[in-house]
Design a protein around this motif. Structure first.
Motif, short mmCIF file in Angstrom:
data_model
loop_
_atom_site.label_atom_id
_atom_site.label_comp_id
_atom_site.label_asym_id
_atom_site.label_seq_id
_atom_site.Cartn_x
_atom_site.Cartn_y
_atom_site.Cartn_z
N LYS A 410 0.82 -1.21 0.00
CA LYS A 410 0.00 0.00 0.00
C LYS A 410 0.86 1.26 0.00
O LYS A 410 0.45 2.31 -0.49
N ARG A 411 2.08 1.16 0.53
CA ARG A 411 2.96 2.32 0.58
C ARG A 411 3.47 2.70 -0.81
O ARG A 411 3.94 3.82 -1.00
N THR A 412 3.40 1.76 -1.76
CA THR A 412 3.79 2.11 -3.13
C THR A 412 2.78 3.07 -3.74
O THR A 412 3.12 3.84 -4.64
N GLU A 416 4.38 6.44 1.21
CA GLU A 416 4.79 6.52 2.61
C GLU A 416 6.11 5.78 2.81
O GLU A 416 6.28 4.63 2.37
N LYS A 417 7.03 6.43 3.51
CA LYS A 417 8.32 5.82 3.87
C LYS A 417 8.59 6.15 5.34
O LYS A 417 9.29 7.12 5.66
N PRO A 418 8.01 5.37 6.24
CA PRO A 418 8.06 5.74 7.66
C PRO A 418 9.37 5.44 8.37
O PRO A 418 9.56 5.85 9.51
N SER A 429 10.41 2.33 2.91
CA SER A 429 9.05 1.87 3.15
C SER A 429 9.00 0.61 3.99
O SER A 429 7.96 0.26 4.53
N ARG A 430 10.14 -0.07 4.11
CA ARG A 430 10.20 -1.31 4.89
C ARG A 430 11.30 -1.19 5.94
O ARG A 430 12.39 -0.65 5.66
#
Length: 587
Positions: A410-412, A416-418, A429-430
Protein backbone atom coordinates in the motif's frame (compact mmCIF):
# COMPACT_ATOMS: atom_id res chain seq x y z
CA UNK A 1 -66.65 -29.11 63.31
CA UNK A 2 -65.70 -27.43 66.58
CA UNK A 3 -66.03 -29.25 69.90
CA UNK A 4 -66.15 -27.83 73.38
CA UNK A 5 -62.78 -27.33 75.02
CA UNK A 6 -62.29 -29.53 78.05
CA UNK A 7 -59.62 -29.47 80.77
CA UNK A 8 -58.00 -32.37 78.99
CA UNK A 9 -57.71 -30.28 75.84
CA UNK A 10 -55.99 -27.55 77.83
CA UNK A 11 -53.40 -30.03 79.08
CA UNK A 12 -52.76 -31.12 75.50
CA UNK A 13 -52.46 -27.47 74.48
CA UNK A 14 -49.83 -26.76 77.15
CA UNK A 15 -47.97 -29.87 76.08
CA UNK A 16 -48.01 -28.66 72.51
CA UNK A 17 -46.54 -25.29 73.52
CA UNK A 18 -43.67 -26.96 75.32
CA UNK A 19 -43.03 -29.20 72.35
CA UNK A 20 -43.04 -26.16 69.98
CA UNK A 21 -40.31 -24.48 72.02
CA UNK A 22 -38.28 -27.67 71.97
CA UNK A 23 -38.89 -27.92 68.21
CA UNK A 24 -37.48 -24.42 67.64
CA UNK A 25 -34.29 -25.33 69.51
CA UNK A 26 -33.74 -28.36 67.28
CA UNK A 27 -34.35 -26.63 63.92
CA UNK A 28 -30.60 -26.22 63.23
CA UNK A 29 -29.96 -29.97 63.63
CA UNK A 30 -30.26 -32.52 60.86
CA UNK A 31 -32.53 -34.95 62.73
CA UNK A 32 -35.87 -33.69 64.02
CA UNK A 33 -38.02 -35.24 66.70
CA UNK A 34 -41.61 -36.27 65.75
CA UNK A 35 -44.22 -33.70 66.43
CA UNK A 36 -47.80 -33.90 67.65
CA UNK A 37 -50.45 -33.52 64.92
CA UNK A 38 -52.80 -30.58 64.98
CA UNK A 39 -55.49 -30.29 62.31
CA UNK A 40 -56.67 -26.92 61.13
CA UNK A 41 -60.45 -26.69 61.17
CA UNK A 42 -62.13 -25.35 58.03
CA UNK A 43 -64.18 -22.73 59.87
CA UNK A 44 -63.88 -19.03 60.52
CA UNK A 45 -62.28 -17.68 63.67
CA UNK A 46 -65.40 -15.97 64.79
CA UNK A 47 -66.97 -19.40 65.50
CA UNK A 48 -64.09 -20.42 67.77
CA UNK A 49 -63.74 -19.73 71.40
CA UNK A 50 -60.67 -17.96 72.81
CA UNK A 51 -58.99 -21.24 73.69
CA UNK A 52 -59.55 -22.72 70.21
CA UNK A 53 -58.25 -19.51 68.56
CA UNK A 54 -55.10 -19.85 70.63
CA UNK A 55 -54.81 -23.47 69.53
CA UNK A 56 -55.26 -22.52 65.86
CA UNK A 57 -52.67 -19.72 66.07
CA UNK A 58 -50.21 -22.23 67.52
CA UNK A 59 -50.82 -24.54 64.57
CA UNK A 60 -50.28 -21.71 62.05
CA UNK A 61 -47.07 -20.66 63.78
CA UNK A 62 -45.76 -24.23 63.70
CA UNK A 63 -46.62 -24.52 60.00
CA UNK A 64 -44.80 -21.23 59.26
CA UNK A 65 -41.66 -22.49 61.02
CA UNK A 66 -41.97 -25.82 59.15
CA UNK A 67 -42.16 -23.89 55.87
CA UNK A 68 -38.97 -21.96 56.77
CA UNK A 69 -37.21 -25.25 57.53
CA UNK A 70 -38.23 -26.78 54.20
CA UNK A 71 -37.12 -23.65 52.33
CA UNK A 72 -33.71 -23.74 54.00
CA UNK A 73 -33.24 -27.42 53.13
CA UNK A 74 -34.43 -26.78 49.57
CA UNK A 75 -31.84 -24.05 48.92
CA UNK A 76 -28.78 -25.02 51.03
CA UNK A 77 -26.40 -22.85 48.98
CA UNK A 78 -28.48 -19.68 49.16
CA UNK A 79 -28.80 -19.17 52.95
CA UNK A 80 -26.20 -20.11 55.49
CA UNK A 81 -27.35 -22.50 58.21
CA UNK A 82 -25.88 -20.23 60.88
CA UNK A 83 -28.07 -17.35 59.67
CA UNK A 84 -31.21 -19.53 59.82
CA UNK A 85 -30.40 -20.61 63.36
CA UNK A 86 -29.83 -17.02 64.41
CA UNK A 87 -33.13 -15.91 62.92
CA UNK A 88 -35.05 -18.69 64.62
CA UNK A 89 -33.48 -18.26 68.05
CA UNK A 90 -33.76 -14.48 67.97
CA UNK A 91 -37.44 -14.48 66.97
CA UNK A 92 -39.72 -14.79 70.03
CA UNK A 93 -42.51 -17.33 70.00
CA UNK A 94 -45.77 -15.40 69.66
CA UNK A 95 -49.25 -16.61 68.86
CA UNK A 96 -51.24 -14.45 66.46
CA UNK A 97 -54.58 -15.43 65.02
CA UNK A 98 -54.49 -15.13 61.18
CA UNK A 99 -57.59 -14.55 59.11
CA UNK A 100 -58.51 -16.95 56.37
CA UNK A 101 -59.08 -15.54 52.88
CA UNK A 102 -61.91 -16.49 50.58
CA UNK A 103 -60.02 -19.41 49.09
CA UNK A 104 -59.22 -20.96 52.39
CA UNK A 105 -55.49 -20.13 52.19
CA UNK A 106 -53.65 -18.25 54.91
CA UNK A 107 -51.75 -15.09 54.11
CA UNK A 108 -48.36 -16.65 54.75
CA UNK A 109 -49.20 -19.38 52.22
CA UNK A 110 -50.02 -17.07 49.31
CA UNK A 111 -47.77 -17.66 46.35
CA UNK A 112 -46.79 -21.07 47.71
CA UNK A 113 -47.79 -24.31 46.13
CA UNK A 114 -50.57 -26.07 48.11
CA UNK A 115 -49.56 -29.33 49.68
CA UNK A 116 -52.88 -31.02 48.93
CA UNK A 117 -56.14 -30.35 47.09
CA UNK A 118 -58.11 -30.45 50.31
CA UNK A 119 -58.69 -27.32 52.31
CA UNK A 120 -57.46 -29.13 55.41
CA UNK A 121 -53.64 -29.27 55.75
CA UNK A 122 -51.67 -31.52 58.04
CA UNK A 123 -48.42 -31.34 59.96
CA UNK A 124 -46.14 -34.36 60.13
CA UNK A 125 -46.67 -36.59 63.15
CA UNK A 126 -45.44 -39.84 64.54
CA UNK A 127 -48.28 -41.59 62.78
CA UNK A 128 -47.32 -40.02 59.48
CA UNK A 129 -43.62 -40.78 59.79
CA UNK A 130 -43.80 -43.83 57.57
CA UNK A 131 -45.66 -41.94 54.90
CA UNK A 132 -43.39 -38.89 54.84
CA UNK A 133 -40.11 -40.68 55.53
CA UNK A 134 -37.42 -39.54 57.97
CA UNK A 135 -36.59 -35.84 57.81
CA UNK A 136 -32.93 -36.57 57.13
CA UNK A 137 -33.69 -38.61 54.03
CA UNK A 138 -35.98 -35.94 52.67
CA UNK A 139 -33.41 -33.17 53.17
CA UNK A 140 -30.73 -35.22 51.42
CA UNK A 141 -33.01 -35.74 48.46
CA UNK A 142 -33.79 -32.05 48.37
CA UNK A 143 -30.08 -31.22 48.44
CA UNK A 144 -29.40 -33.45 45.45
CA UNK A 145 -32.28 -31.86 43.56
CA UNK A 146 -31.13 -28.30 44.25
CA UNK A 147 -27.56 -29.02 43.14
CA UNK A 148 -28.59 -28.77 39.51
CA UNK A 149 -30.08 -25.30 39.96
CA UNK A 150 -26.96 -23.49 41.23
CA UNK A 151 -26.32 -21.85 37.87
CA UNK A 152 -29.90 -20.76 37.25
CA UNK A 153 -30.46 -17.92 39.71
CA UNK A 154 -29.21 -16.74 43.09
CA UNK A 155 -32.48 -14.99 43.89
CA UNK A 156 -34.84 -16.96 46.05
CA UNK A 157 -38.62 -16.64 45.67
CA UNK A 158 -40.27 -16.56 49.06
CA UNK A 159 -42.98 -19.12 49.57
CA UNK A 160 -41.81 -21.36 46.73
CA UNK A 161 -42.15 -24.97 47.94
CA UNK A 162 -40.29 -27.92 46.40
CA UNK A 163 -42.55 -30.62 45.03
CA UNK A 164 -41.97 -34.29 45.64
CA UNK A 165 -41.61 -34.57 41.84
CA UNK A 166 -38.95 -32.42 40.14
CA UNK A 167 -40.04 -29.65 37.78
CA UNK A 168 -39.12 -30.51 34.20
CA UNK A 169 -38.55 -28.10 31.32
CA UNK A 170 -40.82 -28.98 28.42
CA UNK A 171 -38.33 -27.64 25.86
CA UNK A 172 -34.96 -29.13 26.76
CA UNK A 173 -35.92 -31.72 29.40
CA UNK A 174 -33.74 -30.28 32.17
CA UNK A 175 -35.17 -30.77 35.66
CA UNK A 176 -35.22 -28.39 38.61
CA UNK A 177 -35.99 -28.63 42.31
CA UNK A 178 -38.48 -25.75 42.33
CA UNK A 179 -40.88 -23.95 40.05
CA UNK A 180 -39.02 -20.71 40.58
CA UNK A 181 -35.76 -22.14 39.21
CA UNK A 182 -37.70 -23.56 36.28
CA UNK A 183 -39.24 -20.14 35.67
CA UNK A 184 -35.79 -18.51 35.59
CA UNK A 185 -34.50 -21.26 33.30
CA UNK A 186 -37.34 -20.73 30.81
CA UNK A 187 -36.03 -17.21 30.17
CA UNK A 188 -33.14 -18.79 28.30
CA UNK A 189 -35.64 -20.18 25.82
CA UNK A 190 -37.96 -17.17 25.65
CA UNK A 191 -35.21 -14.55 25.73
CA UNK A 192 -37.02 -12.65 28.46
CA UNK A 193 -34.82 -10.15 30.29
CA UNK A 194 -36.98 -8.39 32.88
CA UNK A 195 -34.15 -6.74 34.84
CA UNK A 196 -32.88 -3.54 33.15
CA UNK A 197 -29.93 -1.38 34.16
CA UNK A 198 -31.11 2.16 34.99
CA UNK A 199 -27.78 3.63 33.80
CA UNK A 200 -27.24 2.08 30.35
CA UNK A 201 -30.50 0.21 29.73
CA UNK A 202 -28.86 -3.21 29.29
CA UNK A 203 -31.23 -6.03 30.30
CA UNK A 204 -30.64 -9.29 32.11
CA UNK A 205 -32.63 -12.45 32.75
CA UNK A 206 -31.53 -12.72 36.39
CA UNK A 207 -31.44 -10.12 39.12
CA UNK A 208 -28.03 -11.31 40.31
CA UNK A 209 -26.56 -10.58 36.87
CA UNK A 210 -27.95 -7.05 37.04
CA UNK A 211 -26.39 -6.59 40.49
CA UNK A 212 -22.98 -7.61 39.15
CA UNK A 213 -23.41 -5.42 36.08
CA UNK A 214 -24.18 -2.28 38.09
CA UNK A 215 -20.73 -2.57 39.63
CA UNK A 216 -19.25 -1.72 36.23
CA UNK A 217 -20.87 1.70 36.65
CA UNK A 218 -20.12 2.18 40.34
CA UNK A 219 -16.63 0.62 40.07
CA UNK A 220 -17.46 -1.31 43.21
CA UNK A 221 -15.17 -4.27 43.86
CA UNK A 222 -16.18 -5.70 47.22
CA UNK A 223 -14.17 -8.94 47.02
CA UNK A 224 -10.47 -8.49 47.82
CA UNK A 225 -7.68 -11.07 47.62
CA UNK A 226 -6.11 -11.63 51.06
CA UNK A 227 -2.70 -12.39 49.45
CA UNK A 228 -2.12 -9.49 47.03
CA UNK A 229 -5.03 -7.15 47.77
CA UNK A 230 -6.42 -7.20 44.23
CA UNK A 231 -10.18 -6.53 44.21
CA UNK A 232 -12.96 -8.04 42.12
CA UNK A 233 -16.59 -7.22 41.47
CA UNK A 234 -17.64 -10.89 41.40
CA UNK A 235 -16.92 -13.46 44.09
CA UNK A 236 -16.33 -16.16 41.49
CA UNK A 237 -13.54 -14.08 39.93
CA UNK A 238 -11.83 -13.86 43.31
CA UNK A 239 -12.07 -17.63 43.70
CA UNK A 240 -10.42 -18.15 40.31
CA UNK A 241 -7.79 -15.51 41.09
CA UNK A 242 -6.71 -17.23 44.32
CA UNK A 243 -5.65 -20.22 42.24
CA UNK A 244 -2.87 -18.08 40.76
CA UNK A 245 -1.39 -18.00 44.28
CA UNK A 246 -2.05 -21.63 45.17
CA UNK A 247 -1.25 -23.00 41.70
CA UNK A 248 -4.39 -25.10 41.85
CA UNK A 249 -5.63 -26.44 38.51
CA UNK A 250 -8.57 -28.72 39.29
CA UNK A 251 -9.84 -29.15 35.72
CA UNK A 252 -7.87 -31.70 33.68
CA UNK A 253 -8.31 -32.63 30.01
CA UNK A 254 -9.20 -36.29 29.58
CA UNK A 255 -7.42 -36.43 26.20
CA UNK A 256 -3.99 -34.89 26.86
CA UNK A 257 -3.98 -34.45 30.64
CA UNK A 258 -3.40 -30.69 30.54
CA UNK A 259 -4.86 -28.94 33.60
CA UNK A 260 -6.64 -25.62 33.93
CA UNK A 261 -7.64 -23.36 36.82
CA UNK A 262 -10.93 -22.36 35.16
CA UNK A 263 -13.61 -24.75 33.91
CA UNK A 264 -14.34 -22.51 30.92
CA UNK A 265 -10.70 -22.75 29.82
CA UNK A 266 -10.94 -26.55 29.83
CA UNK A 267 -14.13 -26.39 27.77
CA UNK A 268 -12.42 -24.14 25.23
CA UNK A 269 -9.31 -26.34 25.21
CA UNK A 270 -11.35 -29.43 24.39
CA UNK A 271 -12.22 -27.83 21.05
CA UNK A 272 -8.59 -28.16 19.99
CA UNK A 273 -9.14 -31.92 20.10
CA UNK A 274 -12.61 -31.97 18.59
CA UNK A 275 -12.01 -29.18 16.08
CA UNK A 276 -15.33 -27.65 17.09
CA UNK A 277 -15.84 -24.00 16.10
CA UNK A 278 -19.34 -23.11 17.27
CA UNK A 279 -19.08 -19.34 16.81
CA UNK A 280 -19.67 -18.17 13.23
CA UNK A 281 -19.39 -14.67 11.78
CA UNK A 282 -22.77 -13.56 10.33
CA UNK A 283 -21.00 -11.42 7.70
CA UNK A 284 -18.39 -13.75 6.16
CA UNK A 285 -19.22 -17.13 7.74
CA UNK A 286 -15.77 -17.63 9.31
CA UNK A 287 -15.95 -19.83 12.41
CA UNK A 288 -14.12 -19.56 15.71
CA UNK A 289 -13.64 -21.74 18.78
CA UNK A 290 -13.75 -18.75 21.16
CA UNK A 291 -16.57 -16.25 21.56
CA UNK A 292 -13.99 -13.53 22.23
CA UNK A 293 -12.24 -14.29 18.93
CA UNK A 294 -15.54 -13.84 17.09
CA UNK A 295 -16.17 -10.55 18.89
CA UNK A 296 -12.76 -9.22 17.84
CA UNK A 297 -13.24 -10.53 14.29
CA UNK A 298 -16.60 -8.77 13.81
CA UNK A 299 -14.83 -5.47 14.46
CA UNK A 300 -12.87 -5.98 11.23
CA UNK A 301 -16.23 -5.64 9.44
CA UNK A 302 -17.61 -2.80 11.54
CA UNK A 303 -14.30 -0.96 11.87
CA UNK A 304 -14.92 -0.56 15.59
CA UNK A 305 -11.83 0.13 17.70
CA UNK A 306 -13.05 0.72 21.25
CA UNK A 307 -9.65 0.61 22.99
CA UNK A 308 -7.61 3.83 22.79
CA UNK A 309 -4.00 4.42 23.90
CA UNK A 310 -3.91 7.13 26.60
CA UNK A 311 -0.47 8.31 25.40
CA UNK A 312 -0.82 8.68 21.61
CA UNK A 313 -4.55 8.12 21.03
CA UNK A 314 -4.07 5.18 18.67
CA UNK A 315 -7.08 2.87 18.77
CA UNK A 316 -7.33 -0.92 18.72
CA UNK A 317 -10.07 -3.49 18.22
CA UNK A 318 -9.03 -5.68 21.17
CA UNK A 319 -7.63 -5.05 24.61
CA UNK A 320 -4.64 -7.36 24.12
CA UNK A 321 -3.35 -5.31 21.18
CA UNK A 322 -3.65 -2.13 23.25
CA UNK A 323 -1.69 -3.74 26.08
CA UNK A 324 1.10 -4.72 23.69
CA UNK A 325 1.11 -1.23 22.18
CA UNK A 326 1.48 0.58 25.51
CA UNK A 327 4.78 -1.22 26.06
CA UNK A 328 6.19 0.66 23.04
CA UNK A 329 5.81 3.87 25.09
CA UNK A 330 7.29 2.49 28.30
CA UNK A 331 9.96 0.35 26.58
CA UNK A 332 9.27 -2.31 29.17
CA UNK A 333 10.44 -5.83 28.32
CA UNK A 334 9.67 -7.92 31.39
CA UNK A 335 10.10 -11.34 29.77
CA UNK A 336 13.75 -12.43 29.54
CA UNK A 337 15.13 -15.57 27.89
CA UNK A 338 17.02 -17.72 30.46
CA UNK A 339 19.32 -19.05 27.71
CA UNK A 340 20.59 -15.90 25.96
CA UNK A 341 19.17 -13.09 28.11
CA UNK A 342 17.21 -11.48 25.30
CA UNK A 343 14.12 -9.65 26.60
CA UNK A 344 10.64 -9.38 25.15
CA UNK A 345 7.65 -7.18 25.80
CA UNK A 346 5.15 -10.01 25.22
CA UNK A 347 5.19 -13.42 26.89
CA UNK A 348 4.13 -15.13 23.67
CA UNK A 349 7.19 -13.72 21.88
CA UNK A 350 9.44 -15.22 24.54
CA UNK A 351 7.72 -18.59 24.19
CA UNK A 352 8.28 -18.51 20.42
CA UNK A 353 11.89 -17.37 20.87
CA UNK A 354 12.69 -20.27 23.20
CA UNK A 355 12.04 -22.63 20.30
CA UNK A 356 15.09 -21.22 18.52
CA UNK A 357 17.15 -22.76 21.33
CA UNK A 358 15.26 -26.01 21.62
CA UNK A 359 14.65 -26.44 17.88
CA UNK A 360 11.04 -27.30 18.62
CA UNK A 361 8.65 -27.00 15.67
CA UNK A 362 5.28 -28.24 16.95
CA UNK A 363 3.17 -27.08 13.99
CA UNK A 364 3.29 -29.37 10.94
CA UNK A 365 1.76 -28.91 7.50
CA UNK A 366 -0.73 -31.73 6.74
CA UNK A 367 0.04 -31.47 3.00
CA UNK A 368 3.85 -31.53 2.79
CA UNK A 369 4.87 -32.27 6.39
CA UNK A 370 6.97 -29.10 6.79
CA UNK A 371 7.16 -27.99 10.42
CA UNK A 372 7.07 -24.53 11.93
CA UNK A 373 7.77 -23.01 15.33
CA UNK A 374 4.81 -20.63 15.10
CA UNK A 375 1.18 -21.37 14.36
CA UNK A 376 0.89 -18.19 12.30
CA UNK A 377 3.75 -19.32 10.07
CA UNK A 378 1.95 -22.60 9.40
CA UNK A 379 -1.24 -20.74 8.53
CA UNK A 380 0.61 -18.57 6.03
CA UNK A 381 2.43 -21.60 4.60
CA UNK A 382 -0.81 -23.48 3.90
CA UNK A 383 -1.76 -20.69 1.50
CA UNK A 384 1.06 -21.81 -0.78
CA UNK A 385 -0.89 -25.06 -1.22
CA UNK A 386 -4.35 -23.52 -1.47
CA UNK A 387 -3.26 -20.45 -3.44
CA UNK A 388 -5.32 -18.31 -1.11
CA UNK A 389 -4.53 -14.60 -1.17
CA UNK A 390 -7.07 -13.00 1.17
CA UNK A 391 -5.54 -9.51 1.22
CA UNK A 392 -6.49 -7.52 -1.89
CA UNK A 393 -5.36 -3.99 -2.72
CA UNK A 394 -8.37 -1.70 -3.35
CA UNK A 395 -6.26 0.54 -5.63
CA UNK A 396 -4.75 -1.92 -8.11
CA UNK A 397 -6.46 -5.22 -7.23
CA UNK A 398 -3.18 -7.01 -6.50
CA UNK A 399 -3.65 -9.76 -3.88
CA UNK A 400 -1.31 -11.02 -1.18
CA UNK A 401 -1.13 -14.09 1.04
CA UNK A 402 0.37 -12.15 3.96
CA UNK A 403 -1.09 -9.10 5.63
CA UNK A 404 2.38 -7.64 6.12
CA UNK A 405 3.10 -7.79 2.39
CA UNK A 406 -0.20 -6.07 1.67
CA UNK A 407 0.62 -3.32 4.17
CA UNK A 408 4.01 -2.73 2.54
CA UNK A 409 2.46 -2.76 -0.92
CA UNK A 410 0.00 0.00 0.00
CA UNK A 411 2.96 2.32 0.58
CA UNK A 412 3.79 2.11 -3.13
CA UNK A 413 0.50 3.95 -3.74
CA UNK A 414 0.72 6.37 -0.84
CA UNK A 415 4.49 6.96 -1.14
CA UNK A 416 4.79 6.52 2.61
CA UNK A 417 8.32 5.82 3.87
CA UNK A 418 8.06 5.74 7.66
CA UNK A 419 11.55 4.36 8.37
CA UNK A 420 14.37 6.96 8.22
CA UNK A 421 18.13 6.49 8.58
CA UNK A 422 19.46 8.48 11.57
CA UNK A 423 22.85 8.98 9.82
CA UNK A 424 21.94 10.22 6.33
CA UNK A 425 18.17 10.78 6.60
CA UNK A 426 17.28 8.40 3.76
CA UNK A 427 13.77 6.94 4.15
CA UNK A 428 12.44 3.47 3.44
CA UNK A 429 9.05 1.87 3.15
CA UNK A 430 10.20 -1.31 4.89
CA UNK A 431 11.98 -1.63 8.20
CA UNK A 432 14.19 -4.46 6.95
CA UNK A 433 15.52 -2.19 4.19
CA UNK A 434 16.47 0.40 6.79
CA UNK A 435 18.31 -2.25 8.85
CA UNK A 436 20.27 -3.38 5.77
CA UNK A 437 21.00 0.23 4.85
CA UNK A 438 22.42 1.14 8.27
CA UNK A 439 24.97 -1.66 7.85
CA UNK A 440 26.46 0.32 4.99
CA UNK A 441 27.34 3.07 7.49
CA UNK A 442 28.62 0.67 10.12
CA UNK A 443 30.29 -1.70 7.64
CA UNK A 444 28.64 -4.66 9.37
CA UNK A 445 28.37 -7.82 7.28
CA UNK A 446 27.02 -10.54 9.56
CA UNK A 447 26.30 -13.13 6.85
CA UNK A 448 29.36 -15.06 5.62
CA UNK A 449 29.67 -17.64 2.85
CA UNK A 450 30.88 -21.01 4.17
CA UNK A 451 32.62 -21.81 0.82
CA UNK A 452 34.65 -18.66 0.06
CA UNK A 453 34.30 -16.60 3.24
CA UNK A 454 32.76 -13.61 1.49
CA UNK A 455 30.48 -11.58 3.76
CA UNK A 456 27.20 -9.79 3.09
CA UNK A 457 25.07 -7.27 4.95
CA UNK A 458 21.82 -9.19 4.38
CA UNK A 459 20.83 -12.84 4.34
CA UNK A 460 19.11 -12.68 0.96
CA UNK A 461 22.34 -11.63 -0.76
CA UNK A 462 24.14 -14.58 0.85
CA UNK A 463 21.50 -17.00 -0.44
CA UNK A 464 21.85 -15.66 -3.99
CA UNK A 465 25.67 -15.75 -3.73
CA UNK A 466 25.66 -19.37 -2.55
CA UNK A 467 24.05 -20.33 -5.86
CA UNK A 468 27.20 -19.21 -7.69
CA UNK A 469 28.96 -22.12 -5.96
CA UNK A 470 26.20 -24.66 -6.47
CA UNK A 471 25.27 -23.42 -9.94
CA UNK A 472 21.62 -23.45 -8.94
CA UNK A 473 19.36 -21.28 -11.09
CA UNK A 474 15.79 -22.03 -9.99
CA UNK A 475 14.08 -19.21 -11.90
CA UNK A 476 13.56 -19.81 -15.64
CA UNK A 477 12.21 -17.50 -18.34
CA UNK A 478 9.01 -18.85 -19.89
CA UNK A 479 9.84 -17.22 -23.26
CA UNK A 480 13.44 -18.21 -23.94
CA UNK A 481 14.19 -20.71 -21.17
CA UNK A 482 17.13 -18.74 -19.73
CA UNK A 483 17.63 -19.42 -16.03
CA UNK A 484 18.56 -17.10 -13.19
CA UNK A 485 19.72 -17.48 -9.62
CA UNK A 486 17.28 -14.92 -8.18
CA UNK A 487 13.73 -13.86 -8.91
CA UNK A 488 14.61 -10.20 -9.35
CA UNK A 489 17.00 -10.97 -12.22
CA UNK A 490 14.30 -12.99 -13.97
CA UNK A 491 11.83 -10.12 -13.56
CA UNK A 492 14.28 -7.69 -15.17
CA UNK A 493 15.04 -10.15 -17.97
CA UNK A 494 11.36 -10.53 -18.94
CA UNK A 495 11.30 -6.83 -19.81
CA UNK A 496 13.63 -7.55 -22.72
CA UNK A 497 10.81 -9.67 -24.19
CA UNK A 498 7.89 -7.41 -23.28
CA UNK A 499 9.73 -4.13 -23.91
CA UNK A 500 8.33 -2.79 -20.67
CA UNK A 501 10.00 0.35 -19.35
CA UNK A 502 8.21 1.25 -16.12
CA UNK A 503 10.71 3.90 -14.95
CA UNK A 504 10.43 7.37 -16.56
CA UNK A 505 12.57 10.48 -16.10
CA UNK A 506 10.57 13.36 -14.58
CA UNK A 507 12.70 15.93 -16.47
CA UNK A 508 12.75 14.65 -20.05
CA UNK A 509 10.29 11.78 -20.00
CA UNK A 510 12.79 9.17 -21.18
CA UNK A 511 11.87 5.68 -19.98
CA UNK A 512 14.03 2.86 -18.71
CA UNK A 513 13.65 -0.85 -17.99
CA UNK A 514 15.65 -0.68 -14.76
CA UNK A 515 15.44 1.66 -11.82
CA UNK A 516 19.23 1.90 -11.61
CA UNK A 517 19.41 3.08 -15.23
CA UNK A 518 16.96 5.88 -14.41
CA UNK A 519 18.99 6.88 -11.37
CA UNK A 520 22.17 7.11 -13.47
CA UNK A 521 20.34 9.08 -16.17
CA UNK A 522 19.03 11.74 -13.79
CA UNK A 523 22.65 12.70 -13.05
CA UNK A 524 22.96 14.01 -16.61
CA UNK A 525 20.36 16.63 -15.63
CA UNK A 526 21.71 17.43 -12.19
CA UNK A 527 25.41 17.16 -13.12
CA UNK A 528 25.96 15.07 -10.01
CA UNK A 529 29.14 12.98 -9.94
CA UNK A 530 29.11 11.18 -6.61
CA UNK A 531 31.77 8.59 -7.46
CA UNK A 532 35.34 9.82 -6.86
CA UNK A 533 38.67 8.12 -7.68
CA UNK A 534 40.64 7.40 -4.51
CA UNK A 535 43.97 7.98 -6.32
CA UNK A 536 43.49 11.27 -8.22
CA UNK A 537 40.11 12.51 -6.94
CA UNK A 538 38.46 12.64 -10.35
CA UNK A 539 34.64 12.23 -10.10
CA UNK A 540 32.26 10.25 -12.22
CA UNK A 541 28.50 9.92 -12.55
CA UNK A 542 28.54 6.16 -13.21
CA UNK A 543 30.16 3.31 -11.37
CA UNK A 544 31.38 1.70 -14.63
CA UNK A 545 33.28 4.87 -15.55
CA UNK A 546 35.03 4.92 -12.19
CA UNK A 547 35.95 1.25 -12.50
CA UNK A 548 37.54 1.79 -15.94
CA UNK A 549 39.43 4.82 -14.62
CA UNK A 550 40.95 3.01 -11.64
CA UNK A 551 42.30 0.32 -13.97
CA UNK A 552 44.47 2.93 -15.67
CA UNK A 553 46.15 3.69 -12.33
CA UNK A 554 46.66 0.01 -11.71
CA UNK A 555 47.87 -0.60 -15.25
CA UNK A 556 45.13 -3.14 -15.82
CA UNK A 557 43.77 -3.35 -19.35
CA UNK A 558 41.76 -6.59 -19.52
CA UNK A 559 40.07 -5.83 -22.86
CA UNK A 560 42.11 -6.20 -26.12
CA UNK A 561 41.54 -5.82 -29.84
CA UNK A 562 41.34 -9.19 -31.59
CA UNK A 563 43.26 -7.87 -34.62
CA UNK A 564 46.01 -5.58 -33.40
CA UNK A 565 46.10 -6.80 -29.78
CA UNK A 566 45.81 -3.27 -28.41
CA UNK A 567 44.53 -3.35 -24.85
CA UNK A 568 41.86 -1.23 -23.13
CA UNK A 569 40.62 -0.68 -19.62
CA UNK A 570 36.92 -1.07 -20.49
CA UNK A 571 34.99 -3.09 -23.02
CA UNK A 572 33.24 -0.11 -24.63
CA UNK A 573 36.64 1.47 -25.56
CA UNK A 574 37.67 -1.76 -27.21
CA UNK A 575 34.43 -1.84 -29.19
CA UNK A 576 34.90 1.78 -30.35
CA UNK A 577 38.50 1.10 -31.41
CA UNK A 578 39.01 1.44 -35.19
CA UNK A 579 41.77 -0.99 -36.02
CA UNK A 580 43.86 -0.35 -39.24
CA UNK A 581 44.15 -4.05 -39.76
CA UNK A 582 40.39 -4.37 -39.70
CA UNK A 583 40.08 -1.58 -42.31
CA UNK A 584 42.66 -3.20 -44.64
CA UNK A 585 40.80 -6.45 -44.56
CA UNK A 586 37.71 -4.67 -45.80
CA UNK A 587 39.66 -3.42 -48.84
Amino acid sequence: MCARTTPKDKEELFGVKEESEEHLQLLGHVCMQPRVVLRRADVGEKYLGPEKQELKSLHVKKEEEEHAYIKEEEEPLRVKEEEVEDDVTKSPLTFVALKSDDNGEHEEDRGAEPQSSSSTQYMKTEGDADQWGPPQAQSDDTRSQSADTDDDDDEYAKGDHADNNRCKCSRCGKTFSSKWNLKVHLRKHTGEKPFACPDCGKSFSQKSDLTIHTRTHTREKPFACPDCGKSFSVKGSLKIHTRTHTGEKPFACSDCGKSFSVKGSLKTHRRTHTGEKPFSCPDCGQSFSHQSHLTIHTRTHSGEKPFACPDCGKRFSDKGSLKKHTITHTGEKPFACPDCGKSFSVKGSLKTHRRTHTGEKPFSCPDCGKSFSEKGSLKIHTRTHTGEKPFACPDCGNSFSKKGHFKIHKRTHTGEKPFSCPDCGKSFSRKVNLIIHTRRHTGEKPFSCSDCGRSFNNKFSLIIHARTHTGEKPFSCSDCGKSFSDKGSLKKHTRTHTGEKPFSCPDCGKRFSYKRSLKTHTRTHTGEKPLACPDCGKSFSQQSHLTSHTRRHAGKEPFSCSICAKRFSCQKLAERHECAGDNSSDL
